[in-house]
Design a protein around this motif. Structure first.
Motif, mmCIF file in Angstrom:
data_model
loop_
_atom_site.group_PDB
_atom_site.id
_atom_site.type_symbol
_atom_site.label_atom_id
_atom_site.label_comp_id
_atom_site.label_asym_id
_atom_site.label_seq_id
_atom_site.Cartn_x
_atom_site.Cartn_y
_atom_site.Cartn_z
ATOM 1 N N ILE A 10 31.886 45.052 12.056
ATOM 2 C CA ILE A 10 30.829 44.400 12.647
ATOM 3 C C ILE A 10 29.772 44.258 11.477
ATOM 4 O O ILE A 10 29.077 43.291 11.221
ATOM 5 C CB ILE A 10 30.116 45.364 13.565
ATOM 6 C CG1 ILE A 10 30.816 45.214 15.057
ATOM 7 C CG2 ILE A 10 28.548 44.979 13.918
ATOM 8 C CD1 ILE A 10 30.325 46.117 16.024
ATOM 9 N N ALA A 11 29.650 45.254 10.501
ATOM 10 C CA ALA A 11 28.859 45.451 9.335
ATOM 11 C C ALA A 11 29.254 44.157 8.577
ATOM 12 O O ALA A 11 28.301 43.277 7.812
ATOM 13 C CB ALA A 11 28.824 46.672 8.646
ATOM 14 N N GLU A 12 30.599 44.047 8.060
ATOM 15 C CA GLU A 12 31.014 43.052 7.269
ATOM 16 C C GLU A 12 30.664 41.658 7.813
ATOM 17 O O GLU A 12 30.397 40.458 6.976
ATOM 18 C CB GLU A 12 32.645 43.348 7.180
ATOM 19 C CG GLU A 12 33.219 42.479 6.027
ATOM 20 C CD GLU A 12 33.467 40.861 6.594
ATOM 21 O OE1 GLU A 12 33.713 39.870 5.668
ATOM 22 O OE2 GLU A 12 33.756 40.952 7.826
ATOM 23 N N THR A 35 31.980 47.675 25.379
ATOM 24 C CA THR A 35 32.337 48.266 24.051
ATOM 25 C C THR A 35 31.815 47.792 22.913
ATOM 26 O O THR A 35 31.048 48.584 22.010
ATOM 27 C CB THR A 35 34.022 48.129 23.820
ATOM 28 O OG1 THR A 35 34.618 48.928 25.185
ATOM 29 C CG2 THR A 35 34.289 48.929 22.541
ATOM 30 N N ILE A 36 31.511 46.449 22.758
ATOM 31 C CA ILE A 36 30.964 45.963 21.516
ATOM 32 C C ILE A 36 29.429 46.260 21.754
ATOM 33 O O ILE A 36 28.738 46.537 20.587
ATOM 34 C CB ILE A 36 31.072 44.435 21.626
ATOM 35 C CG1 ILE A 36 32.638 44.374 21.340
ATOM 36 C CG2 ILE A 36 30.395 43.771 20.403
ATOM 37 C CD1 ILE A 36 33.292 44.685 19.988
ATOM 38 N N ARG A 41 24.327 49.092 19.852
ATOM 39 C CA ARG A 41 23.255 49.924 20.112
ATOM 40 C C ARG A 41 23.429 51.206 19.227
ATOM 41 O O ARG A 41 22.402 51.812 18.690
ATOM 42 C CB ARG A 41 23.503 50.409 21.630
ATOM 43 C CG ARG A 41 23.007 49.500 22.807
ATOM 44 C CD ARG A 41 22.851 49.999 24.196
ATOM 45 N NE ARG A 41 23.903 50.775 24.600
ATOM 46 C CZ ARG A 41 24.807 50.277 25.283
ATOM 47 N NH1 ARG A 41 24.819 48.790 25.787
ATOM 48 N NH2 ARG A 41 25.903 50.972 25.844
ATOM 49 N N GLU A 42 24.580 51.592 18.978
ATOM 50 C CA GLU A 42 24.590 52.749 18.375
ATOM 51 C C GLU A 42 24.439 52.488 16.877
ATOM 52 O O GLU A 42 23.489 53.308 15.961
ATOM 53 C CB GLU A 42 26.152 53.570 18.266
ATOM 54 C CG GLU A 42 26.423 54.143 19.599
ATOM 55 C CD GLU A 42 27.985 54.451 19.734
ATOM 56 O OE1 GLU A 42 28.726 54.473 18.591
ATOM 57 O OE2 GLU A 42 28.208 55.159 20.761
ATOM 58 N N LYS A 50 19.521 44.849 13.877
ATOM 59 C CA LYS A 50 18.577 44.589 14.862
ATOM 60 C C LYS A 50 19.426 43.975 16.105
ATOM 61 O O LYS A 50 20.081 43.122 15.869
ATOM 62 C CB LYS A 50 17.837 43.834 14.107
ATOM 63 C CG LYS A 50 16.636 43.111 15.313
ATOM 64 C CD LYS A 50 15.485 42.135 14.744
ATOM 65 C CE LYS A 50 14.732 41.505 16.044
ATOM 66 N NZ LYS A 50 13.821 42.601 16.604
ATOM 67 N N ARG A 51 19.221 44.813 17.162
ATOM 68 C CA ARG A 51 19.598 44.193 18.400
ATOM 69 C C ARG A 51 19.006 43.015 19.137
ATOM 70 O O ARG A 51 17.799 43.167 19.017
ATOM 71 C CB ARG A 51 19.799 45.429 19.321
ATOM 72 C CG ARG A 51 20.703 46.228 19.254
ATOM 73 C CD ARG A 51 22.100 45.841 19.683
ATOM 74 N NE ARG A 51 22.257 45.990 21.134
ATOM 75 C CZ ARG A 51 22.525 45.021 22.168
ATOM 76 N NH1 ARG A 51 22.517 43.668 21.462
ATOM 77 N NH2 ARG A 51 22.678 45.169 23.313
ATOM 78 N N VAL A 52 19.495 42.159 19.581
ATOM 79 C CA VAL A 52 18.878 40.737 20.007
ATOM 80 C C VAL A 52 19.779 40.843 21.468
ATOM 81 O O VAL A 52 20.849 41.125 21.496
ATOM 82 C CB VAL A 52 18.768 39.605 19.256
ATOM 83 C CG1 VAL A 52 17.821 39.985 17.990
ATOM 84 C CG2 VAL A 52 20.153 39.267 18.833
ATOM 85 N N HIS A 53 19.059 39.808 22.324
ATOM 86 C CA HIS A 53 19.731 39.588 23.443
ATOM 87 C C HIS A 53 21.090 38.840 23.061
ATOM 88 O O HIS A 53 21.207 37.949 22.480
ATOM 89 C CB HIS A 53 18.905 38.528 24.488
ATOM 90 C CG HIS A 53 19.474 38.128 25.521
ATOM 91 N ND1 HIS A 53 19.644 39.004 26.612
ATOM 92 C CD2 HIS A 53 20.086 36.751 26.015
ATOM 93 C CE1 HIS A 53 20.410 38.294 27.851
ATOM 94 N NE2 HIS A 53 20.672 36.998 27.200
#
Length: 251
Positions: A10-12, A35-36, A41-42, A50-53
């Motif tokens: 995910i980071a990459e 799961t994703i 969230r974590e 940054k979480r977005v919709h």
């Protein structure tokens, strides 16, 4: 796939593509969308994104103070400022936002003809102290020290009474989906009202601001007349912005 492996992926992906869509990534990895979303969230709780919709965006770090920002990407900002200054025409009324990139614009403004600069930034006004042909109108109000601009009811009343020919906007982030954003709710509202009262709005963007998002949305990208960006960016970086039919001006 282990949790640590998913988070590394995910980071990459976030670093390479500038956004994560949870549903798409879940399909690629043959995992549940829950799961994703849990991974996102974590990672958001750990300050990694940054979480977005529907997914996530790269995290825009808090801005350092104004003095510290002046030394960051100074050559890039000077080029953006010079290109924006070339747009100014005789007798125009221009609104210049606060910020270190727009300060470079103020220093580059033409000196061969008269025009009016309106600003809610004392820093911008001071840059024009010795300008020979610029009439300067400084909008008052409560001072936001981290960005050196005024805001509040008094400032908004003056801004609403203005009709500018050009507005040179500063933002902290620009994203094809999430639009033009900044870190403060009041500043976002002020910028939006300035744009509504200008015939044309051009946004000055250093490379680091592309593909990112801050907490408060100013307006969607197509609401701007154009984006002024550094020359030489890879075509794939600018392609999502060109697809929105917004003018791209390279500096």
């Amino acid at each position: 796939m282990l949790t640590s492996q998913r988070k590394a992926l995910i980071a990459e992906r976030l670093n390479r593509e500038g956004e994560i869509v949870a549903k798409t990534l879940a399909g690629e990895l043959a995992l549940s969308e829950d799961t994703i979303r849990r991974d996102l969230r974590e990672m958001a709780a750990e300050g990694l994104l940054k979480r977005v919709h529907g997914g996530a965006l790269p995290l825009v770090p808090p801005l350092p103070d104004f003095a510290a920002r002046q030394a960051v990407a100074s050559d890039e900002k000077a080029a953006l400022g010079a290109r924006a200054a070339d747009m100014v025409k005789p007798e125009q009324v221009i609104f210049v936002d606060g910020g270190t990139t727009t300060a470079a614009l103020a220093r580059a403004l033409p000196r061969g003809f008269a025009f009016t600069v309106v600003t809610h930034s004392p820093t911008i006004a001071c840059e024009l102290e010795r300008h020979p042909t610029a009439e300067v109108v400084l909008i008052g109000g409560r001072l936001y020290k981290h960005s050196m601009v005024t805001g509040g009811a008094a400032a908004l009343e003056m801004i609403r009474s203005l009709k500018a020919d050009l507005y040179f906007m500063g933002v902290t982030a620009a994203h094809p989906t999430h639009g033009l954003t900044t870190g403060d709710m009041e500043e976002a509202a002020t910028k939006r009202i300035i744009a509504e009262n200008a015939a044309a709005t051009f946004v000055l963007l250093t490379q680091e601001k592309l593909g990112r998002a801050s907490p408060w949305r100013i307006m969607p990208l197509p609401a701007a007349t154009g984006l002024i960006v550094p020359a030489g960016l890879m075509p794939e970086v600018l392609a999502p912005y060109r697809d929105l039919d917004v003018e791209i001006v390279e500096a």
